[in-house]
Design a protein around this motif. Sequence first.
Motif, PDB file in Angstrom:
ATOM      1  N   LYS A  85      63.136  37.002 -15.598  1.00  0.00           N
ATOM      2  CA  LYS A  85      62.084  35.996 -15.444  1.00  0.00           C
ATOM      3  C   LYS A  85      61.551  35.536 -16.797  1.00  0.00           C
ATOM      4  CE  LYS A  85      59.073  36.847 -12.212  1.00  0.00           C
ATOM      5  NZ  LYS A  85      58.031  37.624 -11.483  1.00  0.00           N
ATOM      6  N   ILE A  86      61.324  36.483 -17.697  1.00  0.00           N
ATOM      7  CA  ILE A  86      60.820  36.134 -19.030  1.00  0.00           C
ATOM      8  C   ILE A  86      61.820  35.242 -19.758  1.00  0.00           C
ATOM      9  CG2 ILE A  86      60.316  37.097 -21.322  1.00  0.00           C
ATOM     10  CD1 ILE A  86      59.131  39.567 -19.815  1.00  0.00           C
ATOM     11  N   ASN A  87      63.092  35.542 -19.603  1.00  0.00           N
ATOM     12  CA  ASN A  87      64.154  34.756 -20.223  1.00  0.00           C
ATOM     13  C   ASN A  87      64.066  33.291 -19.800  1.00  0.00           C
ATOM     14  OD1 ASN A  87      66.623  34.567 -21.768  1.00  0.00           O
ATOM     15  ND2 ASN A  87      67.756  34.495 -19.846  1.00  0.00           N
ATOM     16  N   GLN A  88      63.862  33.061 -18.518  1.00  0.00           N
ATOM     17  CA  GLN A  88      63.739  31.691 -18.018  1.00  0.00           C
ATOM     18  C   GLN A  88      62.486  31.017 -18.554  1.00  0.00           C
ATOM     19  OE1 GLN A  88      63.887  32.165 -13.745  1.00  0.00           O
ATOM     20  NE2 GLN A  88      66.119  32.140 -13.705  1.00  0.00           N
ATOM     21  N   ASP A  89      61.388  31.765 -18.601  1.00  0.00           N
ATOM     22  CA  ASP A  89      60.139  31.178 -19.096  1.00  0.00           C
ATOM     23  C   ASP A  89      60.234  30.826 -20.573  1.00  0.00           C
ATOM     24  OD1 ASP A  89      58.813  31.241 -16.670  1.00  0.00           O
ATOM     25  OD2 ASP A  89      57.945  33.223 -16.997  1.00  0.00           O
ATOM     26  N   LEU A  90      60.902  31.658 -21.353  1.00  0.00           N
ATOM     27  CA  LEU A  90      61.076  31.352 -22.773  1.00  0.00           C
ATOM     28  C   LEU A  90      61.937  30.105 -22.967  1.00  0.00           C
ATOM     29  CD1 LEU A  90      61.592  34.953 -24.236  1.00  0.00           C
ATOM     30  CD2 LEU A  90      59.591  33.483 -24.539  1.00  0.00           C
ATOM     31  N   GLU A  91      62.977  29.983 -22.152  1.00  0.00           N
ATOM     32  CA  GLU A  91      63.828  28.797 -22.253  1.00  0.00           C
ATOM     33  C   GLU A  91      63.032  27.539 -21.906  1.00  0.00           C
ATOM     34  OE1 GLU A  91      66.403  25.572 -21.201  1.00  0.00           O
ATOM     35  OE2 GLU A  91      65.226  26.692 -19.713  1.00  0.00           O
ATOM     36  N   ARG A  92      62.148  27.642 -20.922  1.00  0.00           N
ATOM     37  CA  ARG A  92      61.302  26.491 -20.566  1.00  0.00           C
ATOM     38  C   ARG A  92      60.334  26.168 -21.695  1.00  0.00           C
ATOM     39  NH1 ARG A  92      60.693  29.352 -15.253  1.00  0.00           N
ATOM     40  NH2 ARG A  92      62.274  28.491 -13.866  1.00  0.00           N
ATOM     41  N   MET A  93      59.807  27.204 -22.360  1.00  0.00           N
ATOM     42  CA  MET A  93      58.950  26.956 -23.521  1.00  0.00           C
ATOM     43  C   MET A  93      59.707  26.171 -24.589  1.00  0.00           C
ATOM     44  SD  MET A  93      56.843  30.444 -24.330  1.00  0.00           S
ATOM     45  CE  MET A  93      56.177  31.499 -23.039  1.00  0.00           C
ATOM     46  N   ALA A  94      60.954  26.548 -24.823  1.00  0.00           N
ATOM     47  CA  ALA A  94      61.766  25.847 -25.824  1.00  0.00           C
ATOM     48  C   ALA A  94      61.979  24.388 -25.425  1.00  0.00           C
ATOM     49  CB  ALA A  94      63.102  26.554 -26.007  1.00  0.00           C
ATOM     50  N   ASP A  95      62.205  24.146 -24.132  1.00  0.00           N
ATOM     51  CA  ASP A  95      62.343  22.770 -23.651  1.00  0.00           C
ATOM     52  C   ASP A  95      61.066  21.971 -23.920  1.00  0.00           C
ATOM     53  OD1 ASP A  95      64.919  23.160 -22.751  1.00  0.00           O
ATOM     54  OD2 ASP A  95      64.350  23.502 -20.668  1.00  0.00           O
ATOM     55  N   LEU A  96      59.924  22.604 -23.679  1.00  0.00           N
ATOM     56  CA  LEU A  96      58.645  21.930 -23.909  1.00  0.00           C
ATOM     57  C   LEU A  96      58.422  21.683 -25.401  1.00  0.00           C
ATOM     58  CD1 LEU A  96      56.602  23.948 -21.288  1.00  0.00           C
ATOM     59  CD2 LEU A  96      56.978  21.475 -21.218  1.00  0.00           C
ATOM     60  N   ALA A  97      58.862  22.626 -26.237  1.00  0.00           N
ATOM     61  CA  ALA A  97      58.786  22.405 -27.689  1.00  0.00           C
ATOM     62  C   ALA A  97      59.622  21.193 -28.083  1.00  0.00           C
ATOM     63  CB  ALA A  97      59.253  23.647 -28.439  1.00  0.00           C
ATOM     64  N   SER A  98      60.800  21.045 -27.462  1.00  0.00           N
ATOM     65  CA  SER A  98      61.638  19.869 -27.731  1.00  0.00           C
ATOM     66  C   SER A  98      60.939  18.590 -27.288  1.00  0.00           C
ATOM     67  CB  SER A  98      62.979  20.000 -27.006  1.00  0.00           C
ATOM     68  OG  SER A  98      63.758  21.036 -27.560  1.00  0.00           O
ATOM     69  N   ASN A  99      60.258  18.662 -26.145  1.00  0.00           N
ATOM     70  CA  ASN A  99      59.513  17.490 -25.668  1.00  0.00           C
ATOM     71  C   ASN A  99      58.403  17.123 -26.652  1.00  0.00           C
ATOM     72  OD1 ASN A  99      61.105  17.426 -23.389  1.00  0.00           O
ATOM     73  ND2 ASN A  99      59.618  18.459 -22.085  1.00  0.00           N
ATOM     74  N   ILE A 100      57.709  18.140 -27.167  1.00  0.00           N
ATOM     75  CA  ILE A 100      56.683  17.879 -28.180  1.00  0.00           C
ATOM     76  C   ILE A 100      57.335  17.276 -29.420  1.00  0.00           C
ATOM     77  CG2 ILE A 100      55.013  18.958 -29.743  1.00  0.00           C
ATOM     78  CD1 ILE A 100      54.455  21.000 -27.507  1.00  0.00           C
ATOM     79  N   GLY A 101      58.524  17.776 -29.785  1.00  0.00           N
ATOM     80  CA  GLY A 101      59.248  17.209 -30.919  1.00  0.00           C
ATOM     81  C   GLY A 101      59.538  15.724 -30.733  1.00  0.00           C
ATOM     82  N   ARG A 102      59.890  15.336 -29.516  1.00  0.00           N
ATOM     83  CA  ARG A 102      60.149  13.910 -29.244  1.00  0.00           C
ATOM     84  C   ARG A 102      58.877  13.081 -29.395  1.00  0.00           C
ATOM     85  NH1 ARG A 102      63.298  16.551 -25.256  1.00  0.00           N
ATOM     86  NH2 ARG A 102      65.544  16.307 -25.657  1.00  0.00           N
ATOM     87  N   ARG A 103      57.759  13.635 -28.930  1.00  0.00           N
ATOM     88  CA  ARG A 103      56.479  12.937 -29.100  1.00  0.00           C
ATOM     89  C   ARG A 103      56.147  12.841 -30.591  1.00  0.00           C
ATOM     90  NH1 ARG A 103      57.909  13.144 -24.752  1.00  0.00           N
ATOM     91  NH2 ARG A 103      58.753  11.190 -25.550  1.00  0.00           N
ATOM     92  N   ALA A 104      56.453  13.908 -31.322  1.00  0.00           N
ATOM     93  CA  ALA A 104      56.174  13.923 -32.763  1.00  0.00           C
ATOM     94  C   ALA A 104      57.019  12.878 -33.489  1.00  0.00           C
ATOM     95  CB  ALA A 104      56.436  15.310 -33.340  1.00  0.00           C
TER      96      ALA A 104
END
Length: 219
Positions: A85-104
Motif C-alpha cells: 500500500k505504501i508503495n502505491q501511495d509513494l508512486e502517487r505522490m511522485a505523480d503529483l510532484a510531476s503535476n506540480i512540475g507541469r504547473r511550475a
Amino acid sequence: MSVHFQREIDHLKKQIVAVGSVVEERISGAITAVMKHDGTLARQIVEGDDEIDRMEIDVEEECLKILALHQPVAVDLRFVVAVLKINQDLERMADLASNIGRRAEYLADMPKTDIPVQLEKMSKQTQEMVKHCLDALVESNVTIAREVCIADDEVDQHNRQMHVLIQDQIRENPDDVERLLNLLSVSRHLERIADLATNVAEDIIYTVQGDIVRHGNRL
C-alpha cells in the motif's frame, strides 16, 4: 523465521525506503521550481517520473514473491501488506510532484510574481509530513506516524485558505486567471500529497501495532 526470509524482509524495507527518498526529492524539487520560477528544474521533475514507476514495480514484485514463497503471518504479513500500500501511495505522490512540475513550467513562463504566503506555509508543512512519514517508516515509530496524521488538518486549512484567496484575486484580477488557477492547482496537489503521507503513516501504525486507524480513528 529463517535467515533467508529475514534477509528478504530487510531488503524489501531498503527498497521501499529508497523509493521514499527519491519521491521526497521529487516533491522538494517541484516545490522549489514553483517558488523560484525555475522552468528547467520543473522539466527535470516531470521527465523523471519513469524512474519512480520502475522502482514501484520492483517493490511490488518483491512483495508478491515474498507472499508466494514464504506465506508470512502476523507482523511480517502486516509489513508486506503495508509495503504494498505504501508503495502505491509513494508512486502517487511522485505523480503529483510531476503535476506540480507541469504547473511550475507554466508559471516560469509568466511574469514573476510573489507566491502567496499560504502556499509557502502549505508547501513547508507538506514536505515535513512526507519527511516524517518516511522517518516513521525507517524507525517503525508510531509516535511520529501519529504526529503526521494530526498535521494533515493544518494542510487542509491552508488549502481552504488558498481557495478563498484565489477566488478573491480572480475577482480583482480577471486577466490573471490562468496564473491564479495554476497556483490553485499546486495547492490541491500539495493537499493530496499530504493525504497520501497520512495514508503512509496510518499503514505504519497498522504494521507496528496491528491497529486500523483509518476513517478518523487515528488516536
